[in-house]
Design a protein around this motif. Structure first.
Motif, PDB file in Angstrom:
ATOM      1  N   MET A   1      40.625  35.280  42.959  1.00  0.00           N
ATOM      2  CA  MET A   1      39.954  34.004  42.902  1.00  0.00           C
ATOM      3  C   MET A   1      38.904  34.039  41.814  1.00  0.00           C
ATOM      4  SD  MET A   1      39.714  33.257  46.947  1.00  0.00           S
ATOM      5  CE  MET A   1      39.522  34.981  47.362  1.00  0.00           C
ATOM      6  N   SER A   2      38.802  32.959  41.089  1.00  0.00           N
ATOM      7  CA  SER A   2      37.948  32.974  39.919  1.00  0.00           C
ATOM      8  C   SER A   2      36.499  32.689  40.281  1.00  0.00           C
ATOM      9  CB  SER A   2      38.437  31.926  38.907  1.00  0.00           C
ATOM     10  OG  SER A   2      38.324  30.631  39.435  1.00  0.00           O
ATOM     11  N   SER A   3      35.612  33.102  39.384  1.00  0.00           N
ATOM     12  CA  SER A   3      34.202  32.778  39.481  1.00  0.00           C
ATOM     13  C   SER A   3      33.803  32.150  38.156  1.00  0.00           C
ATOM     14  CB  SER A   3      33.360  34.015  39.760  1.00  0.00           C
ATOM     15  OG  SER A   3      33.676  34.553  41.018  1.00  0.00           O
ATOM     16  N   PRO A   4      34.034  30.843  37.986  1.00  0.00           N
ATOM     17  CA  PRO A   4      33.832  30.201  36.687  1.00  0.00           C
ATOM     18  C   PRO A   4      32.399  30.322  36.201  1.00  0.00           C
ATOM     19  CG  PRO A   4      35.048  28.771  38.185  1.00  0.00           C
ATOM     20  CD  PRO A   4      34.539  29.930  38.985  1.00  0.00           C
ATOM     21  N   ASP A   5      32.239  30.299  34.889  1.00  0.00           N
ATOM     22  CA  ASP A   5      30.918  30.349  34.289  1.00  0.00           C
ATOM     23  C   ASP A   5      30.083  29.173  34.772  1.00  0.00           C
ATOM     24  OD1 ASP A   5      29.022  29.405  31.984  1.00  0.00           O
ATOM     25  OD2 ASP A   5      29.412  31.528  31.623  1.00  0.00           O
ATOM     26  N   ALA A  41      42.846  30.978  34.575  1.00  0.00           N
ATOM     27  CA  ALA A  41      42.444  31.697  33.365  1.00  0.00           C
ATOM     28  C   ALA A  41      41.811  33.045  33.642  1.00  0.00           C
ATOM     29  CB  ALA A  41      41.469  30.843  32.552  1.00  0.00           C
ATOM     30  N   ARG A  42      41.631  33.395  34.920  1.00  0.00           N
ATOM     31  CA  ARG A  42      40.945  34.655  35.232  1.00  0.00           C
ATOM     32  C   ARG A  42      41.324  35.135  36.622  1.00  0.00           C
ATOM     33  NH1 ARG A  42      35.624  31.672  34.301  1.00  0.00           N
ATOM     34  NH2 ARG A  42      37.137  30.209  33.450  1.00  0.00           N
ATOM     35  N   GLY A  43      41.051  36.401  36.871  1.00  0.00           N
ATOM     36  CA  GLY A  43      41.182  36.955  38.204  1.00  0.00           C
ATOM     37  C   GLY A  43      42.562  36.815  38.810  1.00  0.00           C
ATOM     38  N   VAL A  44      42.579  36.565  40.107  1.00  0.00           N
ATOM     39  CA  VAL A  44      43.839  36.434  40.841  1.00  0.00           C
ATOM     40  C   VAL A  44      44.670  35.283  40.290  1.00  0.00           C
ATOM     41  CG1 VAL A  44      44.874  36.021  43.105  1.00  0.00           C
ATOM     42  CG2 VAL A  44      42.833  37.436  42.927  1.00  0.00           C
ATOM     43  N   GLY A  45      44.007  34.197  39.885  1.00  0.00           N
ATOM     44  CA  GLY A  45      44.730  33.049  39.343  1.00  0.00           C
ATOM     45  C   GLY A  45      45.525  33.400  38.105  1.00  0.00           C
ATOM     46  N   GLU A  46      44.930  34.187  37.216  1.00  0.00           N
ATOM     47  CA  GLU A  46      45.633  34.591  36.001  1.00  0.00           C
ATOM     48  C   GLU A  46      46.813  35.503  36.332  1.00  0.00           C
ATOM     49  OE1 GLU A  46      44.570  36.386  31.596  1.00  0.00           O
ATOM     50  OE2 GLU A  46      43.320  36.959  33.297  1.00  0.00           O
ATOM     51  N   GLY A 202      39.316  44.534  40.373  1.00  0.00           N
ATOM     52  CA  GLY A 202      38.606  43.605  39.502  1.00  0.00           C
ATOM     53  C   GLY A 202      37.702  42.656  40.250  1.00  0.00           C
ATOM     54  N   THR A 203      37.376  42.971  41.499  1.00  0.00           N
ATOM     55  CA  THR A 203      36.549  42.083  42.311  1.00  0.00           C
ATOM     56  C   THR A 203      35.140  42.662  42.446  1.00  0.00           C
ATOM     57  OG1 THR A 203      37.272  43.178  44.343  1.00  0.00           O
ATOM     58  CG2 THR A 203      38.511  41.237  43.636  1.00  0.00           C
TER      59      THR A 203
END
Length: 380
Positions: A1-5, A41-46, A202-203
């Motif tokens: 799961m992403s953590s957007p900027d 674009a990042r993390g699990v989503g990518e 990566g978490t």
């Protein structure tokens, strides 16, 4: 799961033809679903977008995020998931896997909740408006709650007894509530909920930071039990959900669990045992005055069991590729060189002092270290 900027998240990202990617071609003759992935674009989503894009069972992947990612085979749309314009971007999708969540420990809690809850609500409403027939939500097995009387393992249909006292858990409970309500509000929309155990790969969470400490905190009289989930296994479970091989609510993680003594033996990290009142009191005070990102509620997940059966995935033929022992080893390799006390990352100098002083002193002395640093900054 992403953590957007946070700066990107704060802005309303309206569709911009100059940043919109040309649609990727679907597979000729493929009868598989078109799957949209948020947070791609990042993390699990990518990882999921890349896996789906390479699958012969998927017709096309629609990738949605605040910036374009590396999965070139996907059709990219650049926007904030809270933007109602997302409904147009979801047209033609059969399934949406919503992974645009912010679970960053350092994010302001109010901003994090606003993003997570409103984003999920917008995606569910937009999916229904776009004719999508299934939305897959990813929360956590933390929603079951970590309680001393929990069965080991819990059944997947066990009551959700968590409270909002741990980092992000209140958001996850609200996301699950929205997921339960959505089919009633939007007939024809189905919602699948995936609940990973302690996620590794990566978490950065309160639970992974637990293994960055110089000693493993054990609260006297508690009975911790550890069940891990590697992100690679979460991705394959999400793929099962996207392909509608499984539906409803289910957990994902390694088979079985590790007792605290096994974790200590495998990790080689010694324990520090504290009375409950001391550990919880120190954690609460440090968080209350803003010195650590983790509230005292996070400690419950290192004190009490919240191991869950993964029988529903097993019933449809899924098996984890990782064991608990292997994931723990990967976690220890990943956090090597990091130093955390009471959920707060320390610089090398502070970490050396903490190790020399002993873990108990380090836990209770974190506030003094931070106050000293603040005083030094004021003198500059």
């Amino acid at each position: 799961m992403s953590s957007p900027d946070p700066q990107v998240r704060a802005a309303r990202n309206l569709p911009d033809p100059s940043t919109e990617e040309k649609p990727a071609r679907g597979r000729a003759g493929s009868r598989g679903p078109v799957v949209a992935v948020t947070g791609a674009a990042r993390g699990v989503g990518e990882l999921l977008a890349a896996r789906l894009a390479a699958s012969e069972e998927i017709k096309r992947v629609i990738a949605i995020d605040e910036r374009r990612g590396e999965v070139s085979e996907a059709t990219w749309h650049i926007l904030d998931v809270r933007d109602p314009a997302i409904a147009e971007r979801l047209r033609g999708a059969d399934v949406v896997v919503h992974l645009a969540l912010d679970l960053d420990l350092e994010t302001d809690p109010a901003a994090r909740t606003a993003y997570n809850v409103r984003g999920t609500q917008t995606v569910l409403t937009a999916a229904a408006a776009a004719g999508v027939h299934r939305v897959v939500l990813c929360t956590s097995a933390m929603v079951y709650g970590a309680l001393p009387d929990n069965d080991i393992p819990l059944s997947e249909d066990a009551e959700l007894r968590a409270t909002a006292e741990a980092t992000g858990v209140g958001d996850l409970l609200e996301i699950e509530r929205l997921g339960r309500r959505a089919p009633r509000a939007h007939p024809g929309l189905n919602v699948t909920v995936v609940r990973p155990t302690v996620l590794v790969g990566g978490t950065d969470t309160a639970l992974t930071r637990y293994f960055e400490s110089p000693r493993l905190l054990v609260v006297a009289g508690s009975r911790p039990a550890w069940q891990f989930c590697h992100v690679e296994d979460l991705v394959t479970a999400l793929e099962y959900a996207a392909l509608e091989k499984i539906d409803g609510e289910f957990a994902v993680g390694c088979d079985g669990w590790l007792e605290q003594e096994e974790v200590e033996e495998l990790s080689g990290v010694r324990r520090m045992e504290l009375p409950s009142a001391v550990a919880l009191g120190a954690a609460a005070r440090l968080h209350r005055i803003g010195l650590t990102p983790s509230p005292a509620g996070d400690l419950a997940y290192t004190m009490h069991p919240w191991v869950v059966s993964v029988s529903r995935l097993h019933d449809v033929g899924w098996r984890p590729s990782w064991t608990n022992e292997e994931v723990l080893a990967a976690l220890l390799e990943e956090v090597a060189g990091r130093h955390t006390v009471a959920g707060r990352r320390l610089g090398r100098k502070d970490a050396t002092a903490a190790g020399a002083a002993g873990a108990t002193v380090a836990l209770l002395g974190t506030a003094a270290l931070v106050r000293r640093a603040r005083k030094a900054r004021r003198r500059i």
